[in-house]
Design a protein around this motif. Structure first.
Motif, short mmCIF file in Angstrom:
data_model
loop_
_atom_site.label_atom_id
_atom_site.label_comp_id
_atom_site.label_asym_id
_atom_site.label_seq_id
_atom_site.Cartn_x
_atom_site.Cartn_y
_atom_site.Cartn_z
N LEU A 85 0.78 -1.23 0.00
CA LEU A 85 0.00 0.00 0.00
C LEU A 85 0.82 1.29 0.00
O LEU A 85 0.32 2.34 -0.43
CB LEU A 85 -0.94 0.02 1.22
CG LEU A 85 -2.03 -1.04 1.26
CD1 LEU A 85 -2.75 -1.02 2.61
CD2 LEU A 85 -3.04 -0.82 0.13
N ALA A 86 2.05 1.24 0.49
CA ALA A 86 2.83 2.47 0.66
C ALA A 86 3.81 2.67 -0.50
O ALA A 86 4.26 1.71 -1.13
CB ALA A 86 3.61 2.42 1.98
N VAL A 171 -4.09 1.09 8.05
CA VAL A 171 -2.82 1.43 7.40
C VAL A 171 -3.05 2.39 6.23
O VAL A 171 -2.31 3.37 6.06
CB VAL A 171 -2.09 0.15 6.92
CG1 VAL A 171 -0.89 0.49 6.05
CG2 VAL A 171 -1.66 -0.68 8.12
N ALA A 172 -4.09 2.13 5.45
CA ALA A 172 -4.39 3.03 4.33
C ALA A 172 -4.71 4.43 4.82
O ALA A 172 -4.27 5.43 4.22
CB ALA A 172 -5.55 2.47 3.51
N ARG A 178 -7.20 6.40 1.83
CA ARG A 178 -8.23 5.42 2.19
C ARG A 178 -8.77 4.71 0.95
O ARG A 178 -9.12 3.52 1.00
CB ARG A 178 -9.39 6.11 2.92
CG ARG A 178 -9.02 6.66 4.30
CD ARG A 178 -10.20 7.44 4.90
NE ARG A 178 -9.86 8.11 6.13
CZ ARG A 178 -10.05 7.60 7.35
NH1 ARG A 178 -10.57 6.39 7.47
NH2 ARG A 178 -9.71 8.28 8.42
N ALA A 179 -8.85 5.41 -0.17
CA ALA A 179 -9.38 4.81 -1.39
C ALA A 179 -8.50 3.65 -1.86
O ALA A 179 -8.99 2.61 -2.30
CB ALA A 179 -9.49 5.87 -2.49
N TYR A 184 -7.84 -2.23 -2.39
CA TYR A 184 -7.04 -3.40 -2.02
C TYR A 184 -7.90 -4.41 -1.26
O TYR A 184 -7.85 -5.62 -1.54
CB TYR A 184 -5.87 -2.93 -1.18
CG TYR A 184 -4.91 -3.99 -0.71
CD1 TYR A 184 -3.83 -4.38 -1.51
CD2 TYR A 184 -5.04 -4.59 0.53
CE1 TYR A 184 -2.93 -5.34 -1.08
CE2 TYR A 184 -4.15 -5.55 0.97
CZ TYR A 184 -3.09 -5.91 0.16
OH TYR A 184 -2.20 -6.86 0.60
N GLU A 185 -8.68 -3.92 -0.31
CA GLU A 185 -9.54 -4.81 0.48
C GLU A 185 -10.57 -5.51 -0.40
O GLU A 185 -10.77 -6.73 -0.29
CB GLU A 185 -10.24 -4.01 1.58
CG GLU A 185 -11.18 -4.84 2.43
CD GLU A 185 -11.91 -4.02 3.48
OE1 GLU A 185 -12.94 -4.51 4.00
OE2 GLU A 185 -11.47 -2.89 3.79
N ARG A 186 -11.21 -4.75 -1.29
CA ARG A 186 -12.21 -5.35 -2.18
C ARG A 186 -11.58 -6.42 -3.05
O ARG A 186 -12.16 -7.50 -3.25
CB ARG A 186 -12.85 -4.28 -3.05
CG ARG A 186 -13.96 -3.50 -2.37
CD ARG A 186 -14.76 -2.69 -3.38
NE ARG A 186 -13.95 -1.67 -4.03
CZ ARG A 186 -13.79 -0.44 -3.57
NH1 ARG A 186 -14.42 -0.07 -2.45
NH2 ARG A 186 -13.03 0.43 -4.21
N ALA A 187 -10.41 -6.15 -3.58
CA ALA A 187 -9.75 -7.12 -4.45
C ALA A 187 -9.39 -8.40 -3.69
O ALA A 187 -9.57 -9.51 -4.19
CB ALA A 187 -8.50 -6.50 -5.07
#
Length: 323
Positions: A85-86, A171-172, A178-179, A184-187
């Motif tokens: 994510l980073a 973390v996001a 946040r988006a 990432y979560e949805r995937a």
């Protein structure tokens, strides 16, 4: 996985879970000014405006969100989430355990490695403006780090998807995107739901996760990542009706459950079926009664749950595996 308790929640998982917060490599530098972290109050927790400006961690402390540029990870879950994510230049340190065992260890590069999150001097030397850990109820441990002037965000326990999904959001949010976390979560959830889709409405194989160490047998069921791996991998977790979390099984428990399939780690079939009494298990009588998955994958309570579920499905249903 800060690293925490029972052999990745079993005998060999206590060492693993404990090791998850571990990392090493010497780095010496000067201490930087930490981000503000203050105890949350009921009013602050309820205020939407505050929620946009700060994030409460698992212990109720709030970290003010700002453009963190020197982020360190003290757990393997945080390792993977930061790598996914980073922006790479914002990550200055990851865990030594992850660098040796993670399925994505090739992405760790030349960053500093954290062996022990209790090594305050080493952490201060990193000059991190934010340190992410997964703590196991020892609030005093995190408090000691904060007392030393470190900005610490506690992601809490590691219990598979139940804690991983909130960790992704946290973390996001700390990263200011946040988006990106929501995508990432949805995937991740969508891919997990598709692992066993080839089975359609057909019955699932009944199975149990367990590993044996000496004469002790440790499992993982509802409340752990092992349950998530089994279910996502198209199996029916037979322990779910009677047990929770990471139970230690007696021979009578296993014989009562008598799973036709045991998901475990390499070499465990021989250990199980050599035990007096356990050699009567149906799994021992069948050439297809065991699935052995590498511990570094099977024990991981982070996003590698997906990879573990795919490995389990491929082994349990070889004729349905699209690969």
């Amino acid at each position: 996985m800060t690293v925490g308790r029972a052999a990745w929640f079993n005998a060999g998982a206590a060492a693993l879970a404990l090791a998850l917060s571990i990392g090493a490599a010497a780095w010496s530098a000067r201490r930087a000014a930490p981000a503000a972290a203050t105890p949350a109050t009921p009013a602050a927790s309820a205020a939407a405006a505050d929620a946009d400006a700060s994030i409460a961690d698992a212990g109720g402390f709030r970290i003010v969100v700002r453009p963190f540029r020197r982020i360190a990870s003290g757990s393997t879950v945080a390792d993977r989430l930061l790598l996914d994510l980073a922006e790479p230049e914002r990550i200055i340190a990851l865990t030594e355990f992850g660098a040796r065992h993670s399925t994505v260890r090739h992405r760790y590069g030349q960053r500093s490695l954290i062996r022990d999150v209790d090594d305050v001097e080493f952490l201060l030397g990193l000059k991190a403006d934010l340190i992410l850990v997964n703590n196991y109820g020892d609030r005093a441990r995190v408090a000691r780090l904060r007392d030393a002037g470190l900005a610490v965000f506690d992601l809490g326990e590691m219990r598979g998807l139940a804690t991983l999904l909130p960790n992704i959001r946290a973390v996001a949010a700390l990263l200011g995107d946040r988006a990106r976390g929501a995508d990432y979560e949805r995937a991740l959830v969508a891919r997990l739901s598709r692992v066993a889709a080839p089975l359609g409405a057909r019955p699932r194989r009944r199975a149990l996760y367990a590993s044996i160490y000496g004469t002790h047998v440790y499992g993982g069921t509802v409340g752990s990542n092992y349950h998530d791996v089994l279910v996502s991998g198209g199996l029916d977790d037979v322990a779910a009706a009677r047990f929770r979390n990471w139970p230690e099984y007696g021979a009578e428990d296993l014989l009562a459950l008598d799973p036709p399939l045991i998901v475990t780690k390499p070499g465990m079939r021989r250990a199980f079926c050599a035990q007096p009494g356990l050699d009567h298990l149906r799994a021992c009588a069948s050439p297809n009664g065991f699935i052995e998955i590498p511990g570094a994958l099977l024990d991981d309570p982070g996003p590698a749950i997906l990879e573990a579920a795919e490995a389990v499905f491929a082994a349990a249903y070889p004729h349905d595996d699209p690969h």
